[in-house]
Design a protein around this motif. Structure first.
Motif, PDB file in Angstrom:
ATOM      1  N   LEU A  11       0.832  -1.208   0.000  1.00  0.00           N
ATOM      2  CA  LEU A  11       0.000   0.000   0.000  1.00  0.00           C
ATOM      3  C   LEU A  11       0.868   1.261   0.000  1.00  0.00           C
ATOM      4  CD1 LEU A  11      -2.812  -1.138   2.461  1.00  0.00           C
ATOM      5  CD2 LEU A  11      -2.948  -0.919  -0.039  1.00  0.00           C
ATOM      6  N   MET A  12       1.983   1.226   0.725  1.00  0.00           N
ATOM      7  CA  MET A  12       2.913   2.367   0.712  1.00  0.00           C
ATOM      8  C   MET A  12       3.549   2.531  -0.667  1.00  0.00           C
ATOM      9  SD  MET A  12       3.045   3.828   3.717  1.00  0.00           S
ATOM     10  CE  MET A  12       1.312   3.511   3.969  1.00  0.00           C
ATOM     11  N   PRO A  17       4.561   6.703  -6.648  1.00  0.00           N
ATOM     12  CA  PRO A  17       4.211   7.212  -7.973  1.00  0.00           C
ATOM     13  C   PRO A  17       3.161   8.325  -7.904  1.00  0.00           C
ATOM     14  CG  PRO A  17       3.566   4.894  -7.778  1.00  0.00           C
ATOM     15  CD  PRO A  17       4.288   5.270  -6.532  1.00  0.00           C
ATOM     16  N   LEU A  18       2.296   8.253  -6.894  1.00  0.00           N
ATOM     17  CA  LEU A  18       1.328   9.331  -6.695  1.00  0.00           C
ATOM     18  C   LEU A  18       2.065  10.630  -6.363  1.00  0.00           C
ATOM     19  CD1 LEU A  18      -1.510  10.473  -6.368  1.00  0.00           C
ATOM     20  CD2 LEU A  18      -1.511   9.574  -4.033  1.00  0.00           C
ATOM     21  N   GLY A  19       3.054  10.559  -5.482  1.00  0.00           N
ATOM     22  CA  GLY A  19       3.853  11.740  -5.155  1.00  0.00           C
ATOM     23  C   GLY A  19       4.555  12.309  -6.387  1.00  0.00           C
ATOM     24  N   LEU A  20       5.112  11.437  -7.225  1.00  0.00           N
ATOM     25  CA  LEU A  20       5.780  11.910  -8.437  1.00  0.00           C
ATOM     26  C   LEU A  20       4.787  12.549  -9.404  1.00  0.00           C
ATOM     27  CD1 LEU A  20       8.336   9.019  -9.087  1.00  0.00           C
ATOM     28  CD2 LEU A  20       8.750  11.259  -8.048  1.00  0.00           C
ATOM     29  N   LYS A  21       3.582  12.005  -9.469  1.00  0.00           N
ATOM     30  CA  LYS A  21       2.542  12.596 -10.318  1.00  0.00           C
ATOM     31  C   LYS A  21       2.159  13.978  -9.802  1.00  0.00           C
ATOM     32  CE  LYS A  21      -0.583  12.383 -13.610  1.00  0.00           C
ATOM     33  NZ  LYS A  21      -0.187  12.390 -15.015  1.00  0.00           N
ATOM     34  N   LEU A  22       1.991  14.089  -8.483  1.00  0.00           N
ATOM     35  CA  LEU A  22       1.643  15.380  -7.895  1.00  0.00           C
ATOM     36  C   LEU A  22       2.773  16.393  -8.066  1.00  0.00           C
ATOM     37  CD1 LEU A  22      -0.148  14.214  -4.635  1.00  0.00           C
ATOM     38  CD2 LEU A  22      -1.204  15.115  -6.716  1.00  0.00           C
ATOM     39  N   ALA A  23       4.018  15.933  -8.060  1.00  0.00           N
ATOM     40  CA  ALA A  23       5.171  16.831  -8.230  1.00  0.00           C
ATOM     41  C   ALA A  23       5.165  17.494  -9.602  1.00  0.00           C
ATOM     42  CB  ALA A  23       6.473  16.067  -8.021  1.00  0.00           C
ATOM     43  N   GLN A  24       4.455  16.922 -10.555  1.00  0.00           N
ATOM     44  CA  GLN A  24       4.366  17.508 -11.896  1.00  0.00           C
ATOM     45  C   GLN A  24       3.407  18.686 -11.949  1.00  0.00           C
ATOM     46  OE1 GLN A  24       3.300  14.278 -14.486  1.00  0.00           O
ATOM     47  NE2 GLN A  24       5.127  13.113 -13.981  1.00  0.00           N
ATOM     48  N   GLN A  25       2.600  18.859 -10.916  1.00  0.00           N
ATOM     49  CA  GLN A  25       1.625  19.938 -10.904  1.00  0.00           C
ATOM     50  C   GLN A  25       2.232  21.190 -10.280  1.00  0.00           C
ATOM     51  OE1 GLN A  25      -2.035  18.575  -9.169  1.00  0.00           O
ATOM     52  NE2 GLN A  25      -2.123  16.785 -10.487  1.00  0.00           N
ATOM     53  N   SER A  26       1.872  22.303 -10.815  1.00  0.00           N
ATOM     54  CA  SER A  26       2.403  23.581 -10.356  1.00  0.00           C
ATOM     55  C   SER A  26       2.136  23.780  -8.862  1.00  0.00           C
ATOM     56  CB  SER A  26       1.755  24.711 -11.157  1.00  0.00           C
ATOM     57  OG  SER A  26       2.226  25.955 -10.713  1.00  0.00           O
ATOM     58  N   GLY A  27       3.175  24.144  -8.137  1.00  0.00           N
ATOM     59  CA  GLY A  27       3.048  24.415  -6.716  1.00  0.00           C
ATOM     60  C   GLY A  27       3.197  23.200  -5.819  1.00  0.00           C
ATOM     61  N   MET A  35       6.728  13.613  -0.571  1.00  0.00           N
ATOM     62  CA  MET A  35       5.760  12.535  -0.386  1.00  0.00           C
ATOM     63  C   MET A  35       6.291  11.234  -0.990  1.00  0.00           C
ATOM     64  SD  MET A  35       1.896  12.525  -1.862  1.00  0.00           S
ATOM     65  CE  MET A  35       0.949  11.037  -2.018  1.00  0.00           C
ATOM     66  N   ALA A  36       6.811  11.316  -2.209  1.00  0.00           N
ATOM     67  CA  ALA A  36       7.354  10.124  -2.877  1.00  0.00           C
ATOM     68  C   ALA A  36       8.493   9.520  -2.059  1.00  0.00           C
ATOM     69  CB  ALA A  36       7.831  10.476  -4.285  1.00  0.00           C
ATOM     70  N   THR A  37       9.383  10.365  -1.565  1.00  0.00           N
ATOM     71  CA  THR A  37      10.520   9.881  -0.786  1.00  0.00           C
ATOM     72  C   THR A  37      10.060   9.209   0.510  1.00  0.00           C
ATOM     73  OG1 THR A  37      11.904  11.636  -1.701  1.00  0.00           O
ATOM     74  CG2 THR A  37      12.681  10.570   0.313  1.00  0.00           C
ATOM     75  N   ALA A  38       9.111   9.810   1.191  1.00  0.00           N
ATOM     76  CA  ALA A  38       8.600   9.237   2.445  1.00  0.00           C
ATOM     77  C   ALA A  38       7.935   7.881   2.201  1.00  0.00           C
ATOM     78  CB  ALA A  38       7.619  10.206   3.105  1.00  0.00           C
ATOM     79  N   PHE A  39       7.129   7.798   1.152  1.00  0.00           N
ATOM     80  CA  PHE A  39       6.465   6.531   0.850  1.00  0.00           C
ATOM     81  C   PHE A  39       7.462   5.465   0.424  1.00  0.00           C
ATOM     82  CE2 PHE A  39       2.423   8.892   0.763  1.00  0.00           C
ATOM     83  CZ  PHE A  39       1.611   7.984   1.430  1.00  0.00           C
ATOM     84  N   MET A  40       8.502   5.857  -0.333  1.00  0.00           N
ATOM     85  CA  MET A  40       9.532   4.886  -0.717  1.00  0.00           C
ATOM     86  C   MET A  40      10.217   4.309   0.518  1.00  0.00           C
ATOM     87  SD  MET A  40      11.634   6.500  -3.872  1.00  0.00           S
ATOM     88  CE  MET A  40      10.800   7.295  -5.214  1.00  0.00           C
ATOM     89  N   ALA A  41      10.581   5.185   1.440  1.00  0.00           N
ATOM     90  CA  ALA A  41      11.265   4.735   2.652  1.00  0.00           C
ATOM     91  C   ALA A  41      10.370   3.825   3.488  1.00  0.00           C
ATOM     92  CB  ALA A  41      11.717   5.943   3.472  1.00  0.00           C
ATOM     93  N   ALA A  42       9.122   4.212   3.671  1.00  0.00           N
ATOM     94  CA  ALA A  42       8.199   3.405   4.463  1.00  0.00           C
ATOM     95  C   ALA A  42       7.945   2.056   3.802  1.00  0.00           C
ATOM     96  CB  ALA A  42       6.880   4.156   4.666  1.00  0.00           C
ATOM     97  N   SER A  43       7.766   2.071   2.503  1.00  0.00           N
ATOM     98  CA  SER A  43       7.514   0.846   1.767  1.00  0.00           C
ATOM     99  C   SER A  43       8.709  -0.098   1.858  1.00  0.00           C
ATOM    100  CB  SER A  43       7.203   1.180   0.300  1.00  0.00           C
ATOM    101  OG  SER A  43       6.964   0.007  -0.426  1.00  0.00           O
TER     102      SER A  43
END
Length: 106
Positions: A11-12, A17-27, A35-43
């Protein structure tokens, strides 16, 4: 307990990939990468814990399967990714493989 860790790890795995997708959005660039880094570490940590009692090949297959299925569903439901018969068939085959690995695990 190993399977609980493994499901949590899977689940983590959806989060990075969700974090990386969100990183593509302005702001959201910094927050998405954080977010991506935290989820990678937890996973990764939960996968580490799961592999203490689950064979490596089974754990890795189930972990990536849960991540792939989850990322597919998030993409279809929230980002307008294509929802074709072929893509759903592929996800069904991944789910089938994960189920067989769980059943076959010692």
């Amino acid at each position: 307990m190993g399977w609980i860790y493994l499901i949590g790890a899977g689940l983590m795995e959806i989060g990075w990939p969700l974090g990386l997708k969100l990183a593509q959005q302005s702001g959201f660039r910094f927050y998405g990468f954080a977010m991506a880094t935290a989820f990678m570490a937890a996973s990764g940590y939960l996968l580490f814990l799961a592999q203490k009692t689950i064979p490596m090949g089974t754990a890795y297959g189930v972990w990536t399967g849960i991540g792939a299925i989850g990322a597919f569903l998030v993409g279809v439901l929230f980002f307008g990714d294509a929802s074709t018969f072929g893509r759903w068939l592929g996800i069904f085959l991944i789910v089938s493989g994960v189920v067989v690995m769980k059943i076959s695990s010692s």
